[in-house]
Enzyme design. Structure first.
Site, PDB file in Angstrom:
ATOM      1  N   GLU A 150      66.149  28.295 -58.899  1.00  0.00           N
ATOM      2  CA  GLU A 150      64.784  28.807 -59.103  1.00  0.00           C
ATOM      3  C   GLU A 150      64.006  29.185 -57.840  1.00  0.00           C
ATOM      4  OE1 GLU A 150      62.822  25.779 -61.424  1.00  0.00           O
ATOM      5  OE2 GLU A 150      64.014  26.228 -63.187  1.00  0.00           O
ATOM      6  N   GLU A 182      71.870  26.704 -69.140  1.00  0.00           N
ATOM      7  CA  GLU A 182      70.898  25.773 -69.748  1.00  0.00           C
ATOM      8  C   GLU A 182      70.383  26.323 -71.078  1.00  0.00           C
ATOM      9  OE1 GLU A 182      67.837  24.607 -66.976  1.00  0.00           O
ATOM     10  OE2 GLU A 182      69.212  24.610 -65.279  1.00  0.00           O
TER      11      GLU A 182
HETATM   12  C1  GLA Z   1      64.984  23.769 -65.249  1.00  0.00           C
HETATM   13  C2  GLA Z   1      65.993  22.955 -64.463  1.00  0.00           C
HETATM   14  C3  GLA Z   1      66.645  21.918 -65.320  1.00  0.00           C
HETATM   15  C4  GLA Z   1      65.644  21.171 -66.166  1.00  0.00           C
HETATM   16  C5  GLA Z   1      64.825  22.140 -66.970  1.00  0.00           C
HETATM   17  C6  GLA Z   1      63.823  21.380 -67.795  1.00  0.00           C
HETATM   18  O1  GLA Z   1      65.565  24.705 -66.038  1.00  0.00           O
HETATM   19  O2  GLA Z   1      67.006  23.748 -63.883  1.00  0.00           O
HETATM   20  O3  GLA Z   1      67.305  21.016 -64.488  1.00  0.00           O
HETATM   21  O4  GLA Z   1      64.814  20.413 -65.341  1.00  0.00           O
HETATM   22  O5  GLA Z   1      64.142  22.986 -66.057  1.00  0.00           O
HETATM   23  O6  GLA Z   1      64.382  20.317 -68.444  1.00  0.00           O
END
Ligand code: GLA
Length: 654
Positions: free
Chosen positions: A343, A459
């Site tokens: 990020e 994710e």
């Molecule tokens: C981001 C992070 C994850 C997690 C999510 C929220 O996507 O990469 O590790 O913290 O936020 O759960």
């Protein structure tokens, strides 16, 4: 989506500031069945074993308020918000198991009223966590009903307690029970991952609290055991150890060598090791869940920000220490991938705002120290230097389908690829039924695939505000559309990882984003993503086994009905490297005989080395890519170097 994510990150940071290292509880979930009660307190006769938490409080049974019967437990003369009443649980419950707690509580006037937990972890350090917080107006009882909780394996001195944010209000507690969670049988479904054996690994994120639920883990074993991401516990705030970093600094005068600990991650890593599940490391360099002291002179929270030069030394040593500690403590664990940087780009393609993430969530202390995003290149350089050979390195981000960010990621990735420092792009894929469209998502896939790098969906979850039947049908349709897009680019995608398994344990629980519900039942979304596919039998965790030579080829899979052939940027045309050294039957490295050496071959070899797959001798002779007449990790490393174009031939040197 983005906004709620950042709020979550903010909460995590505040929790860390308050010394809360772990929250090992799931949100409330109404259990339907009557459960065997282990402990119950109605406070009709006495305090039922509850004690005060501090020195100030007075605990007494009172008839001034009652939920059931005529009395409750009253905590008065409190002086601090953490003052309250606690029950010691050692001997009543076991660490590492999940239970249900039900209790009713109220305050005297408006306050946040929290059911919390305290324990000493396996390293003897005291930890605190919130189980469930509710606002109480001081009039009605707040109901904490059938709330799942667990303490991590190895915990001692386990307590549940009530505390209130207002330090002076009285707290009343009544009808407090702890029960066993029944061992629910999960549905007899064909494993999800067996529908995608020809395409990519299917996996999930996993946290220590998940391990405590038997039915939850049955779902993980069955459907998601292709790849596990450690959900939280390999992030800097869990791995960096302030106490030992300070001790090292004091002893040596060197404040550039931050010390690390795997204590929090251990239960998940042990599970993956015991079950031979490949692990994604997540994450080394991130603006969030990374303590400020890491960036400050003398590791002091209120110290000056360190110089770029010192931070680069700290970063190098941090990454080195993480890799060395994992290698030392888990030499046989297959950590096949790392999110090196998470990020770093805004949606418009610029770096984050400089600042402390604890002060304003979303700000980056990395940018504060470096002034820009130049820390990214250092991170990849050090990750490549210290990660075991063959480890795949990813840049990972959310909103990765918004043009500004897509383009920034690609520009960065191309630069890192030139230097052989990156292997792939992680698309977090925290989506919503309303945004983005599958077409927009597919457009990002197409652009990322054209870089020739691997893609992992890291994710995945898709929220729906409508949690009625119609909402779940719509969610199923969106899941199906997204999977169609993903499947179309399967040659460029090595794993699809969900961010959790059941809705109730999700970070976005109230928008039910996952494919199993809180009763462990498959939702319409589960059925929508297997629709039109045939499972491969027996299920295996490998991608691309359907293209393996005859001896190891399981039954053919059928692609999604809606899949259309990919266009000119099709990954198969851009990713693989032509094979070298062909002989009459095959080529070095080309283990599935499809004419190219790519990640499918790498995966076959790694499964063979892990003893998850047995490759025949006919295939194995092409696996000896370093020509030393044995098949081992060094062959895996050479294949990876070849695929990422760092060497240009495979096989015995002539
Ligand atoms: C981001 C992070 C994850 C997690 C999510 C929220 O996507 O990469 O590790 O913290 O936020 O759960």
């Amino acid at each position: 989506m983005n906004r709620s994510k950042k709020i979550m990150a903010g909460i995590a940071s505040v929790a860390m500031l308050a010394g809360v290292a772990s929250v090992y509880a799931n949100p409330a979930d109404k259990a339907s069945a009557e459960e065997p009660v282990i402990f119950s307190a109605d406070f009709e006769d006495d305090e039922c074993g509850f004690t005060r938490r501090g020195e100030a409080e007075t605990l007494e049974v009172t008839d001034a308020a009652a939920h059931g019967g005529s009395k409750s437990l009253c905590v008065s003369t409190r002086a601090e918000s953490w003052n309250g009443a606690q029950i010691a649980l050692d001997g009543l419950i076991e660490a590492g198991q999940q239970y249900l707690v039900t209790a009713y509580a109220k305050t005297e006037w408006y306050s946040t009223l929290t059911l919390s937990m305290q324990y000493d972890n396996a390293d003897g350090e005291t930890q605190y966590g919130n189980v469930l917080s509710m606002s109480n107006e001081g009039s009605d009882w707040s109901a904490y009903e059938n709330v799942k909780f667990s303490f991590p394996p190895g915990s001692t001195n386990m307590h549940l307690y009530f505390e209130a944010s207002d330090a002076l209000t009285k707290i009343y507690i009544d009808d407090f029970t702890i029960s066993n969670l029944p061992d629910v049988e999960i549905e007899d479904l064909t494993p999800l991952r067996s529908y995608y054996t020809d395409a990519f690994k299917i996996g999930t994120a996993l946290t220590p609290s998940d391990l405590a639920s038997k039915p939850f883990m049955k779902l993980v074993d069955k459907h998601f055991s292709g790849s596990i991401t450690v959900g939280n516990e390999l992030k800097p705030d869990y791995v960096l150890n302030k106490k030992s970093s300070l001790a090292y600094y004091e002893e040596t005068g060197d404040d550039t060598n931050p010390q690390v600990s795997l204590a929090a991650a251990r239960s998940v890593l042990d599970y993956c090791l015991e079950n031979n599940i490949p692990v994604r490391g997540h994450t080394l360099v991130w603006h969030s869940q990374t303590p400020d002291w890491f960036f400050k002179e003398g590791y002091a929270d209120d110290g000056e920000w360190v110089s770029k030069e010192k931070m680069t030394q700290r970063m190098e040593n941090y990454i080195k220490n993480v890799m060395e500690t994992l290698e030392k403590e888990y030499p046989d664990l297959n950590i096949y991938a790392w999110d090196v940087v998470n990020e770093a780009w805004e949606d418009n393609g610029s770096p984050r705002q400089a600042g402390s993430n604890n002060v304003q969530s979303g700000q980056s202390a990395w940018v504060k120290v470096y002034g820009d995003n130049s820390f990214i290149d250092y991170a990849f350089k050090f990750a490549r230097k210290y990660a075991p050979e063959g480890t795949l390195l990813y840049y990972n981000d959310y909103n990765e389908y918004i043009d500004g960010k897509t383009n920034a990621i690609i520009e960065m990735a191309e630069r890192l690829k030139e230097q052989g420092l990156i292997d792939g792009i992680g698309m977090q894929s925290h989506l919503d039924v309303g945004f983005p469209s599958a077409a927009q998502y597919k457009n990002a896939l197409k652009k990322f695939a054209a870089t020739g790098l691997d893609i992992q969906v890291t994710e995945l979850d898709i929220t729906t505000a409508d949690t009625n039947a119609a909402g779940f049908e719509k969610q199923a349709q969106v899941y199906s559309d997204i999977f169609d897009a993903i499947y179309e680019y399967k040659d460029s995608i090595s794993a699809v990882i969900f961010w959790g398994v059941t809705d109730d344990a999700s970070w976005r629980a109230n928008q039910t984003p996952l494919i199993f519900d809180s009763e462990y039942k498959a939702k319409p979304a589960f059925y929508s993503i297997i629709d039109g596919l045939e499972p491969t039998d027996p299920p295996v965790t490998t991608p691309s086994v359907t293209t393996a030579p005859a001896e190891t080829t399981p039954q053919e899979t059928t692609p999604l009905e809606t899949t259309t052939p990919s266009e000119t940027t099709a990954p198969s045309e851009t990713t693989p490297v032509e094979t070298t050294e062909p002989d009459s039957k095959g080529s070095y490295g080309d283990l599935n005989s499809d004419g190219v050496v790519d990640l499918s071959d790498l995966s076959l070899l790694s499964l063979h080395l892990l003893k998850e797959e047995t490759l025949s001798d006919d295939i194995l002779k092409y696996a000896d890519v370093d020509g030393n007449e044995s098949i081992n990790l060094s062959d895996l490393a050479r294949m990876r170097q070849y695929i990422s174009k760092r060497i240009d031939s495979l096989g015995p040197k002539k």
